[in-house]
Design a protein around this motif. Structure first.
Motif, mmCIF file in Angstrom:
data_model
loop_
_atom_site.group_PDB
_atom_site.id
_atom_site.type_symbol
_atom_site.label_atom_id
_atom_site.label_comp_id
_atom_site.label_asym_id
_atom_site.label_seq_id
_atom_site.Cartn_x
_atom_site.Cartn_y
_atom_site.Cartn_z
ATOM 1 N N ILE A 114 0.867 -1.173 0.000
ATOM 2 C CA ILE A 114 0.000 0.000 0.000
ATOM 3 C C ILE A 114 0.904 1.223 0.000
ATOM 4 N N VAL A 115 0.725 2.089 -0.979
ATOM 5 C CA VAL A 115 1.586 3.273 -1.124
ATOM 6 C C VAL A 115 1.280 4.283 -0.015
ATOM 7 N N THR A 116 2.334 4.778 0.636
ATOM 8 C CA THR A 116 2.175 5.831 1.646
ATOM 9 C C THR A 116 2.960 7.075 1.246
ATOM 10 N N GLY A 117 3.389 7.131 -0.009
ATOM 11 C CA GLY A 117 4.327 8.152 -0.492
ATOM 12 C C GLY A 117 3.938 9.586 -0.182
ATOM 13 N N THR A 118 4.926 10.439 -0.135
ATOM 14 C CA THR A 118 4.734 11.857 0.166
ATOM 15 C C THR A 118 4.554 12.665 -1.128
ATOM 16 N N ALA A 119 4.240 13.950 -0.970
ATOM 17 C CA ALA A 119 4.060 14.838 -2.122
ATOM 18 C C ALA A 119 5.347 14.923 -2.944
ATOM 19 N N VAL A 120 5.197 14.954 -4.264
ATOM 20 C CA VAL A 120 6.348 14.945 -5.173
ATOM 21 C C VAL A 120 6.292 16.200 -6.042
ATOM 22 N N ASP A 121 7.333 17.057 -5.949
ATOM 23 C CA ASP A 121 7.316 18.255 -6.791
ATOM 24 C C ASP A 121 7.940 17.961 -8.166
ATOM 25 N N GLU A 122 7.843 18.939 -9.060
ATOM 26 C CA GLU A 122 8.262 18.737 -10.457
ATOM 27 C C GLU A 122 9.740 18.371 -10.567
ATOM 28 N N ASN A 123 10.586 19.055 -9.797
ATOM 29 C CA ASN A 123 12.031 18.780 -9.881
ATOM 30 C C ASN A 123 12.369 17.373 -9.421
ATOM 31 N N GLN A 124 11.734 16.937 -8.323
ATOM 32 C CA GLN A 124 11.964 15.562 -7.830
ATOM 33 C C GLN A 124 11.560 14.544 -8.898
ATOM 34 N N TRP A 125 10.379 14.774 -9.473
ATOM 35 C CA TRP A 125 9.832 13.819 -10.431
ATOM 36 C C TRP A 125 10.687 13.771 -11.687
ATOM 37 N N LYS A 126 11.089 14.943 -12.178
ATOM 38 C CA LYS A 126 11.940 14.959 -13.366
ATOM 39 C C LYS A 126 13.278 14.282 -13.088
#
Length: 244
Positions: A114-126
């Motif tokens: 079960i995913v508990t991941g935190t918020a991901v901003d554009e720079n992190q995702w890229k």
């Protein structure tokens, strides 16, 4: 129709809904729940801000600090990647063996997370996309020279040479990174940025459901004390799983 399943855990109840768009995973999960397969299994791998994993039948009788994560039925389930299903916080997804043993990305017969991941901003995702694109770039036969350069630098432990090679590759990989980024719907980017999740797992692991109630239980479980293998030091069980 989405079938709902109640997971009664030591830390409270979690209600999940199984997606009809992934029939092989959904039907298998319902079959296992009805056979009481999940009754008594541990959450054997917990990583805060990432996921909580369960479904290993060996864990029912595991001793403290016993390594877990290899158990399950003898079969695997073919991957069911659906374009509209993402690893948002609360997603239910199938665990599996790594690509080197499992290039078809087939799912474990019983283990899920079960995913508990935190918020991901554009720079992190890229940055995550960049890692994947560079890995694919280096793996191509026509880019063998780059692979040799990086592998040699890794073998001799020369971090400066590794960084230099990566910095030379990044401009070559940028058009591909941008094209991957531009294919992701704005709605999905916004949900990952505000609600959270683990986008780098999309199209790598099959998402087949979501949590509908009990998010506070996820947060309690993901924050427990763990050993070096990410197993909780105090056992946390699914006491009972039942189809609603």
């Amino acid at each position: 129709n989405w079938t709902q399943v109640l997971l009664e855990t030591d830390y409270g109840n979690i209600t999940i809904a199984l997606n009809p768009a992934t029939p092989k995973h959904t039907e298998n999960f319902i079959k296992l729940v009805k056979s009481k397969y999940y009754d008594g299994v541990l959450f054997h791998r917990v990583i805060p801000g990432f996921m909580i994993q369960t479904g290993d039948p060996v864990s029912k009788t595991a001793k403290p600090d016993q390594p877990l994560g290899e158990g399950g039925p003898s079969y695997k389930i073919p991957a069911e990647f659906v374009d509209t299903l993402y690893h948002f916080k609360g997603a239910i997804a199938a665990a599996r063996q790594g690509d080197e043993f499992n290039p078809m990305k087939m799912s474990s017969g019983s283990q899920f997370y079960i995913v508990t991941g935190t918020a991901v901003d554009e720079n992190q995702w890229k940055g995550m996309i960049e890692q994947g694109v560079i890995k694919d770039f280096v793996a191509r036969p026509e880019n063998r020279e780059w692979a040799m350069k990086i592998n040699t630098a890794i073998e001799i432990g020369n971090q400066a040479a590794i960084d230099q090679a990566l910095n030379e590759i990044k401009p070559l990989a940028k058009p591909l990174i941008d094209s991957v980024w531009n294919t992701i719907p704005t709605r999905v980017k916004n949900i990952y940025a505000s609600w959270g999740g683990t986008p780098f797992l999309d199209k790598n692991y099959t998402v087949f459901g979501k949590v509908t109630k009990g998010y506070y239980v996820l947060d309690k479980i993901q924050n427990v004390e763990r050993n070096q293998a990410d197993r909780p030091k105090s056992d946390i069980r699914i006491k009972k799983a039942s189809v609603l």
